[in-house]
Design a protein around this motif. Structure first.
Motif, short mmCIF file in Angstrom:
data_model
loop_
_atom_site.label_atom_id
_atom_site.label_comp_id
_atom_site.label_asym_id
_atom_site.label_seq_id
_atom_site.Cartn_x
_atom_site.Cartn_y
_atom_site.Cartn_z
N UNK A 59 0.82 -1.21 0.00
CA UNK A 59 0.00 0.00 0.00
C UNK A 59 0.85 1.27 0.00
N UNK A 60 2.02 1.20 0.62
CA UNK A 60 2.92 2.35 0.70
C UNK A 60 3.73 2.54 -0.58
N UNK A 61 3.96 1.45 -1.33
CA UNK A 61 4.82 1.49 -2.52
C UNK A 61 4.00 1.79 -3.77
N UNK A 62 4.49 2.70 -4.58
CA UNK A 62 3.84 2.98 -5.86
C UNK A 62 3.90 1.75 -6.77
N UNK A 63 2.77 1.33 -7.28
CA UNK A 63 2.72 0.14 -8.13
C UNK A 63 2.77 -1.16 -7.35
#
Length: 237
Positions: A59-63
């Motif tokens: 959820x924190x990481x883009x993609x």
């Protein structure tokens, strides 16, 4: 490249779901016999903790949606396994499992989430989360070492489920490939180790699955349960 990474991620999700469902025959046996026998709870407790933090990382990481979705399913299925273990484990194992649950599934994830949310931001938060998730993943993949040791000592694969080992091998392979494509070190390292450990377990199966000790142990367990059932029926009469 983006399309290939997405396709490999989808395949990884499918294999991961099969990996998470692979202990179903084991827990069917546990429920049928009313006991966890010699099975260990650590693989399922550690998997629950790992899935929880990978969801947060995704959820924190883009993609990172593919990482979050498959581990969201993992939380549900691993929670079911842990609950069944707490219900059917002998007293000592139940107490051990409860301590592991409180430590690894409640205290530790809560601490990681609170610290990274309120004391960190940006790349630092993601890097710390990635390191924690990678370490937990390595511990999760290494948790079957106890079962592997038991296989070597007893020359029996009775308590090392084949499907779990097989899908561990596939799961490690596909997510390592995905990590190379998206250049995610935190996903690649633990899954590369998982692939190696899965291969090692398959080698043990090839060595011991036809052993006389394994067949005798299976027969002894069946006889023991039939004997207990007979005693129970006689006592009811």
């Amino acid at each position: 490249m983006a399309t290939l990474s997405f396709i490999s991620g989808v395949i990884g999700n499918i294999i991961s779901v099969l990996y998470m469902l692979s202990p179903v025959p084991t827990f069917s046996r546990i429920v049928k016999h009313g006991s966890t026998e010699e099975f260990e709870s650590l693989p399922y407790v550690s998997s629950l903790a790992t899935s929880s933090l990978w969801v947060f990382y995704g959820l924190m990481k883009s993609g990172g949606l593919l990482i979050a979705t498959v581990n969201g399913f993992g939380i549900i299925i691993e929670l079911v396994y842990v609950i069944l273990f707490l219900i059917f484990a002998p007293t000592r194992m139940r107490a051990k499992t409860a301590i592991l649950v409180v430590t690894l599934n409640v205290g530790f994830p809560a601490g990681v989430v609170l610290i990274t949310l309120f004391a960190m931001d940006g790349d630092l938060r993601l890097d710390v989360l990635g390191i924690v998730c990678a370490v937990l993943n390595i511990l999760m993949y290494g948790s079957p070492f106890t079962a592997m040791k038991k296989v070597v000592m007893t020359k029996s694969v009775e308590y090392m489920p084949f499907l779990l080992s097989f899908f561990l091998l596939l799961n490690g392979a596909i997510w390592t490939f995905y990590a190379i494509l998206v250049k995610d070190f935190f996903v690649g390292v633990p899954n590369g180790i998982g692939f190696i450990l899965g291969a090692a377990q398959i080698v043990l199966y090839a060595m011991y699955w036809k052993s006389k000790t394994s067949q005798n142990l299976s027969d002894d367990l069946e006889d023991e349960w039939q004997h207990k059932l007979l005693i129970h029926e006689n006592s009811e009469e």
